[in-house]
Design a protein around this motif. Structure first.
Motif, mmCIF file in Angstrom:
data_model
loop_
_atom_site.group_PDB
_atom_site.id
_atom_site.type_symbol
_atom_site.label_atom_id
_atom_site.label_comp_id
_atom_site.label_asym_id
_atom_site.label_seq_id
_atom_site.Cartn_x
_atom_site.Cartn_y
_atom_site.Cartn_z
ATOM 1 N N UNK A 186 37.624 31.192 51.598
ATOM 2 C CA UNK A 186 39.440 30.284 51.039
ATOM 3 C C UNK A 186 39.154 32.429 50.784
ATOM 4 N N UNK A 187 40.952 32.104 50.302
ATOM 5 C CA UNK A 187 41.925 33.714 50.409
ATOM 6 C C UNK A 187 41.566 33.085 48.752
ATOM 7 N N UNK A 188 42.435 34.535 48.461
ATOM 8 C CA UNK A 188 42.529 34.690 46.670
ATOM 9 C C UNK A 188 44.205 35.546 46.710
ATOM 10 N N UNK A 189 44.925 34.545 46.506
ATOM 11 C CA UNK A 189 46.291 34.673 46.442
ATOM 12 C C UNK A 189 47.289 36.317 45.378
ATOM 13 N N UNK A 190 45.995 35.650 44.191
ATOM 14 C CA UNK A 190 46.556 36.792 43.285
ATOM 15 C C UNK A 190 45.661 36.560 41.970
ATOM 16 N N UNK A 191 45.582 37.580 41.610
ATOM 17 C CA UNK A 191 44.504 37.891 40.343
ATOM 18 C C UNK A 191 44.953 38.451 39.179
ATOM 19 N N UNK A 192 44.864 37.578 38.102
ATOM 20 C CA UNK A 192 45.464 38.650 36.879
ATOM 21 C C UNK A 192 45.129 37.794 35.570
ATOM 22 N N UNK A 193 45.019 39.301 34.931
ATOM 23 C CA UNK A 193 44.012 39.668 33.675
ATOM 24 C C UNK A 193 45.055 39.427 32.594
ATOM 25 N N UNK A 194 45.747 38.720 31.577
ATOM 26 C CA UNK A 194 46.613 38.266 30.508
ATOM 27 C C UNK A 194 45.731 39.496 29.449
ATOM 28 N N UNK A 195 46.290 40.236 28.380
ATOM 29 C CA UNK A 195 45.672 40.883 27.136
ATOM 30 C C UNK A 195 44.916 39.599 26.957
ATOM 31 N N UNK A 196 44.795 40.504 25.951
ATOM 32 C CA UNK A 196 43.780 39.525 24.537
ATOM 33 C C UNK A 196 44.312 38.138 24.069
#
Length: 95
Positions: free
Chosen positions: A37-47
């Protein structure tokens, strides 16, 4: 190979540092790419505070992975998320 777009949201323990959360996200991104597969986006939100307590946790770090892959990749990703001690809750959606 017939690919579709998916989005996986998972919550990790709020006590983990940003680098530990990033390492967990990188591990699952690698799982996706290793499976073709291919990852388009990876986001970490705040706690964030959870809507309700889950297994003693009241807060968590949210991570969202958007990826494109064949049908077997989300099944393997969900299997790994389910058995991980670091993950409080997860959900994978077809986009």
């Amino acid at each position: 190979m017939n690919t579709k777009k998916y989005e996986t949201l998972f919550i990790v323990d709020a006590k983990l540092t940003d680098s530990e959360v990033q390492a967990i996200a990188d591990k699952y991104k690698k799982t996706i790419t290793d499976q073709g597969g291919s990852v388009e986006t990876a986001e970490k939100w705040d706690k964030r505070k959870l809507a309700y307590e889950i297994e003693g946790h009241r807060e968590g770090n949210y991570v969202i992975l958007q990826f494109e892959a064949g049908a077997t990749v989300p099944h393997e990703l969900n299997r790994l998320l389910r058995i991980s001690d670091d993950i409080i809750r997860f959900r994978t959606f077809l986009r």
